[in-house]
Scaffold this active site. Structure first.
Site, short mmCIF file in Angstrom:
data_model
loop_
_atom_site.label_atom_id
_atom_site.label_comp_id
_atom_site.label_asym_id
_atom_site.label_seq_id
_atom_site.Cartn_x
_atom_site.Cartn_y
_atom_site.Cartn_z
N LYS A 138 0.83 -1.20 0.00
CA LYS A 138 0.00 0.00 0.00
C LYS A 138 0.87 1.26 0.00
O LYS A 138 1.92 1.32 0.63
CB LYS A 138 -0.96 -0.01 1.20
CG LYS A 138 -2.08 -1.03 1.04
CD LYS A 138 -3.12 -0.90 2.11
CE LYS A 138 -4.29 -1.83 1.85
NZ LYS A 138 -5.10 -1.44 0.68
N ARG A 174 -2.65 8.38 6.99
CA ARG A 174 -3.87 7.64 6.64
C ARG A 174 -3.56 6.67 5.50
O ARG A 174 -3.23 7.09 4.40
CB ARG A 174 -4.96 8.63 6.21
CG ARG A 174 -6.24 7.99 5.67
CD ARG A 174 -7.08 7.36 6.76
NE ARG A 174 -7.50 8.30 7.76
CZ ARG A 174 -8.56 9.11 7.65
NH1 ARG A 174 -9.29 9.10 6.55
NH2 ARG A 174 -8.87 9.94 8.63
N HIS A 187 -0.46 -7.51 9.28
CA HIS A 187 -0.55 -6.15 8.74
C HIS A 187 -0.08 -5.10 9.75
O HIS A 187 0.76 -4.24 9.45
CB HIS A 187 -1.99 -5.81 8.35
CG HIS A 187 -2.60 -6.73 7.34
ND1 HIS A 187 -1.86 -7.44 6.43
CD2 HIS A 187 -3.90 -7.05 7.09
CE1 HIS A 187 -2.68 -8.16 5.68
NE2 HIS A 187 -3.91 -7.94 6.06
#
Length: 530
Positions: free
Chosen positions: A220, A408, A278
């Protein structure tokens, strides 16, 4: 490799019509040029990508779409072939039909899509039968140039059949002249012992540089950005320590429940599903020391060092919860975890957990790392939040609140800092505000690739920086296995919380007890109205 991915993906155009964004023509050429100059990425070589479990949901929703996007954008070697393998009797046309809802194909891409599926083939076989893998190998060898091809095996399979599949790959399907790489999906075991057994098994068949344990969260954008944010900015270095950081909160919230997957989830629980992998990987990137370079081994070595400084989680620093239905909710919100027909009656499995960990080293000694995750909560959110200590020598009579730096991860990637500023006008009073970098506002013409795109491309290029090493995995399970075994033995009843809420109030009380201060005076509002 990190620079290559940054450059190749940050030249793309962002689509506003809901379709998957495509790379501009110039961007394709630039990306391809940089990739082809990578020493591990040989454009002229033949590559065969084998999807084990091609009939499953992961293959349909993630693997095939990702391969299509990479092929469409010209980021794969020119001679790349895709072979699906599963027990089901399927055809390439059937796979194409099942994948279509997830491919996000535009009207102008139909010819390119046909070219992609013309490179696809499918073989049906048994995962435990050597004869099936011998047939698979014969099929691979029939592809153009396959005798010298590099082979990538993606195990989109349940872990119960990893042993037999990997043994058959080793004995029947390895390339004799090209390189071989095996991509393994989580879960990597159930606890420390089972994880060690899996690692020992894999290491008996493959070398560590052939094994790619994929944690898609490491692909990500904002997770990868943590290293650049920390080590590429002078301003953060002096304050990134126990003298200035009061606590670190890592949050992973999902607004939906198990929804028919409860039987599978009940075998693992929220800690194994999210926290042990994660969230612990994000903690490593926040807490580790600066590596000697961005080389895969240097980065992973620093992650292991910080994991070794974490003592196993203690039950006294844990809150477990399980969602119940909201009588005033709509649809699934009316149903609790135990209302899922696939969940065992009376299950005490946690769907929410808050765990406090401590890193016992010079930089972080005494700073709580609060890991908070759950299902059926009030929003979808994943973030890293550093809350800094109070300003010494307060002259504003307790009107100043703690600064926070927030990264974020999802949704709407952003970095923002909560800080104090003078209230506008004739007043001379402090007011809480933010410095904001919201990606889709600052980088309007940029495509942020899917996490699987980055990671699968990394495998082609031979970069293991964003994959989990065996010693990382060992330390991660060492931290959580005693807690998991205690929970399974004692079966504490999880605290009920309403579907769509923030979770149990006891979790907020735990965070407050260890040092997190929730002022309740301010909520970040995205000014860009994404």
């Amino acid at each position: 490799m990190m620079i290559i991915l940054f450059n190749c993906f940050f030249c793309a155009s962002f689509r506003e019509d809901g379709q998957h964004p495509t790379v501009s023509l110039g961007g394709v050429w630039g990306a391809a040029k940089e990739l082809h100059e990578d020493k591990e990425f040989h454009q002229s070589d033949v590559h065969v990508f084998i999807i084990m479990g091609a009939s499953g949901d992961l293959a349909k929703k993630k693997i095939y779409p990702t391969l299509w996007w990479l092929f469409r954008d010209g980021l794969l070697p020119e001679q790349t072939y895709f072979v699906g393998f599963a027990r089901s009797a399927l055809t390439v046309d059937a796979i194409r039909t099942s994948c279509m809802p997830y491919l996000k194909v535009t009207e102008t891409e139909s010819d390119r899509l046909s070219a992609f599926f013309s490179r696809n083939s499918y073989i049906s076989g048994n995962y435990t039968a050597g004869g099936s893998f011998s047939e698979l190998n014969a099929h691979i060898m029939s592809l153009p140039g396959a005798s010298d091809a590099n082979r990538l095996f993606y195990l989109a399979l349940p872990p119960t059949i990893y042993h037999s599949v990997t043994e058959n790959i080793k004995h029947f399907c390895m390339s004799a002249k090209g390189w071989n790489r095996v991509i393994v999906e989580k879960p990597f075991g159930h606890d420390l012992q089972s994880s060690e057994e899996l690692s020992t098994h894999l290491s008996s068949l493959f070398t560590e540089d052939q094994i790619y344990r994929i944690d898609h969260y490491l692909g990500k954008e904002m997770v990868q950005n943590l290293m650049v944010l920390r080590f590429g900015n002078r301003i953060f270095g002096p304050i990134w320590n126990r003298d200035n950081v009061a606590c670190v909160v890592l949050t992973f919230k999902e607004p939906f429940g198990t929804q028919g997957r409860g039987g599978y989830f009940d075998d693992f629980g929220i800690i194994r599903d999210v926290m042990q992998n994660h969230m612990l990987q994000m903690l490593c990137l926040v807490a580790m020391e600066k590596p000697a370079s961005t080389n895969s081994d240097d980065v992973r070595d620093e992650k292991v060092k910080v994991l070794k400084c974490i003592v196993p989680a203690s039950m006294s620093d844990v809150v477990l919860g399980q969602y119940v239905g909201d009588p005033e909710g709509e649809g699934d919100a009316k149903l609790g975890y135990l209302d899922d027909p696939t969940v065992p009656k009376g299950s005490t499995q946690a769907t929410f957990a808050t765990v406090v960990l401590y890193v016992h080293n010079e930089r972080w000694d005494g700073v709580p790392f609060i890991l908070r995750c759950g299902k059926a909560l009030n929003e979808r959110k994943a973030e890293v939040r550093l809350q800094f200590t109070d300003v010494p020598g307060d002259i504003f009579r307790n009107q100043c609140y703690r600064n926070e730096l927030v990264v974020r991860v999802q949704p709407n990637e952003a970095i923002y800092a909560k800080m104090m500023s003078k209230k506008p006008g004739v007043y001379f009073t402090p007011e809480e505000t933010e410095l904001d970098l919201t990606y889709k506002s600052r980088y309007k013409d940029v495509k942020l690739p899917d996490a699987y795109e980055r990671l699968i491309l990394d495998v082609f290029c031979g970069s293991q920086m964003h994959f989990v090493a065996s010693d990382e995995l060992r330390e991660a399970w060492r931290i959580f296995t005693p807690l998991l075994h205690q929970i399974e033995k004692e079966k504490p009843k999880p605290i009920p919380y309403k579907y769509g809420s923030r979770g149990p109030a006891e979790a907020d009380e735990l965070e407050k007890r260890v040092g997190f201060r929730y002022e309740g005076t301010y909520k970040w509002v995205n000014p860009h109205r994404l």
